[in-house]
Design an enzyme around this catalytic site. Structure first.
Site, PDB file in Angstrom:
ATOM      1  N   GLU A  39       0.820  -1.212   0.000  1.00 13.89           N
ATOM      2  CA  GLU A  39       0.000   0.000   0.000  1.00 13.89           C
ATOM      3  C   GLU A  39       0.853   1.262   0.000  1.00 13.89           C
ATOM      4  OE1 GLU A  39      -2.961  -0.008  -0.691  1.00 13.89           O
ATOM      5  OE2 GLU A  39      -3.558  -2.063  -0.287  1.00 13.89           O
ATOM      6  N   CYS A 194     -14.261   0.894 -15.005  1.00 10.76           N
ATOM      7  CA  CYS A 194     -14.612   2.316 -14.875  1.00 10.76           C
ATOM      8  C   CYS A 194     -13.330   3.149 -14.850  1.00 10.76           C
ATOM      9  CB  CYS A 194     -15.432   2.532 -13.606  1.00 10.76           C
ATOM     10  SG  CYS A 194     -16.386   4.067 -13.590  1.00 10.76           S
ATOM     11  N   CYS A 201     -18.012   1.193 -20.707  1.00  8.53           N
ATOM     12  CA  CYS A 201     -19.430   1.288 -20.345  1.00  8.53           C
ATOM     13  C   CYS A 201     -20.264   0.242 -21.088  1.00  8.53           C
ATOM     14  CB  CYS A 201     -19.957   2.690 -20.635  1.00  8.53           C
ATOM     15  SG  CYS A 201     -19.118   3.986 -19.681  1.00  8.53           S
ATOM     16  N   CYS A 204     -20.309  -2.851 -18.989  1.00 10.17           N
ATOM     17  CA  CYS A 204     -20.331  -2.600 -17.540  1.00 10.17           C
ATOM     18  C   CYS A 204     -21.568  -3.214 -16.897  1.00 10.17           C
ATOM     19  CB  CYS A 204     -20.298  -1.092 -17.275  1.00 10.17           C
ATOM     20  SG  CYS A 204     -20.433  -0.680 -15.531  1.00 10.17           S
ATOM     21  N   CYS A 210     -26.481   3.287 -13.869  1.00  6.29           N
ATOM     22  CA  CYS A 210     -25.425   4.295 -13.757  1.00  6.29           C
ATOM     23  C   CYS A 210     -25.950   5.664 -14.184  1.00  6.29           C
ATOM     24  CB  CYS A 210     -24.221   3.912 -14.622  1.00  6.29           C
ATOM     25  SG  CYS A 210     -22.900   5.140 -14.593  1.00  6.29           S
TER      26      CYS A 210
END
Length: 357
Positions: A39, A194, A201, A204, A210
């Site tokens: 991280e 995304c 899209c 998706c 959306c």
DNA sequence: AAGTCGGGGAC
DNA sequence: GTCCCAGACTT
């Protein structure tokens, strides 16, 4: 009728289980040290860029105690080229804190995790959820983008109100018993489907509900307010040779490249050359009356940083007596590979095969 | 609340 | 050139 929120969470988890093929060495990892390391390395850093660094750090420092015991310079050398060097400094401080305060056992409570150097709300939530299954929702660039589009939220994500709004929403959406899986799902989804540019899209799984897609707002979301101002800077580096040695220093000012090393720097407001540097008197305070010989001048180098464009050139000179240059120390040229340098300097060094002219 | 911190990849 | 990346810290 299923609510938009429930639809969102269920479809996301389903996508992760059935379609997501994104693979990373730390995925599914439960060792908090390894999760933390990944991280920190991946803050503002693409997975492909951070991956080899992660592998190298795990090899060199398999445990937090090993990392805590390592010499600063060795760790910075491993971090060299990755950027945002404060991460490296904070990472070392955190490793030593964990070793000293928690006997090398990574803390398992959110507040203790977030109190460590270099760990903010995102990284604390990531460690808490991935390593300990604690119900904290991550909020990173991917999450901002997915939430702003799906729910059609136009609040700027770099505003205080936006951070609060998105943070609250993300936490409300989190399935408490599936925090690790859900957090992984939404970030992968943001990275794979995304995406910032040219999102997928058409395929998706969230497209039915959306808001951005139906209102044709996808290219306009998420909204950011701050605009970037890029300054130009001109670094003239003197490679002052004395016998087999050369002058370097560690950068400590509140400026770029803290804790990295560099040669004798003369920063000018615009492009300059050795003649101009001499006639402007810029060299006198450095070399005093020490006579020197100009060996060679490099071609100009350019490096693009987020807020600055650095133009640099390297001027190789030789002195027959070693002057005291304030702030700088003489080191053998053969030892330069023990020090961490910024990219623009390592690029120069490599372009000359470490011959330094 | 606004600035600043790297380097690289995609367009 | 632009944007932005598994953000955090300082002022």
């Amino acid at each position: 009728m299923i609510s938009p929120r429930q639809f969102f969470t269920e479809k996301l988890l389903e996508w992760n289980r059935e379609t997501n093929t994104r693979n990373m060495p730390w995925k599914g990892e439960k060792n908090p040290y390894r999760i933390w390391l990944s991280e920190i390395i991946l803050q503002q850093t693409r997975v492909e860029q951070g991956w080899p660094y992660y592998e190298r750090f795990i090899q060199h420092y398999p445990t937090v105690k090993k990392l805590a015991a390592a010499p600063d310079e060795e760790v910075f050398r491993l971090w060299q080229g990755l950027g945002y060097y404060a991460r490296c400094k904070n990472m070392l401080a955190a490793a030593r804190e964990i070793t000293a305060t928690y006997q090398g056992k990574f803390p398992d409570q959110y507040e203790q995790i977030k109190a460590l150097k270099g760990i903010g709300s995102y990284t604390a939530a990531a460690i808490a959820s991935f390593a300990f299954n604690l119900p904290y929702a991550v909020l990173d660039g991917n999450v901002f983008r997915v939430l702003s589009r799906y729910f059609g939220i136009e609040t700027p994500i770099d505003s205080t109100a936006g951070k609060k709004q998105f943070g609250t929403l993300a936490q409300e959406l989190l399935p408490q018993s599936l925090s690790a899986e859900y957090n992984q799902s939404i970030m992968d989804f943001g990275a794979v489907v995304c995406k910032p540019q040219q999102p997928l899209c058409g395929e998706c799984v969230l497209r039915k509900k959306c808001v951005a897609l139906h209102e044709q707002l996808v290219p306009h979301l998420p909204v950011k307010t701050k605009k970037l101002l890029i300054k130009k800077r001109y670094f003239n580096y003197l490679l002052v040779h004395y016998k087999e040695d050369i002058y370097i220093r560690k950068r400590t000012d509140s400026d770029i490249w803290q804790n990295l090393h560099e040669f004798v720097l003369i920063e000018t407001a615009g492009p300059s050359d050795i003649t101009a540097l001499q006639s402007s008197g810029a060299i006198d305070p450095i070399l005093g009356k020490t006579p020197f010989e100009i060996d060679r001048v490099s071609a100009p180098f350019k490096q693009q940083l987020t807020h600055q464009t650095i133009h640099s050139q390297f001027i190789s000179i030789t002195v027959k007596k070693a002057p005291a240059i304030p702030g700088y120390t003489l080191v053998p040229r053969s030892s330069l590979n023990n020090y961490a340098f910024p990219k623009t300097i390592t690029t120069f060094l490599e372009s000359n095969h470490l011959q330094l002219f």
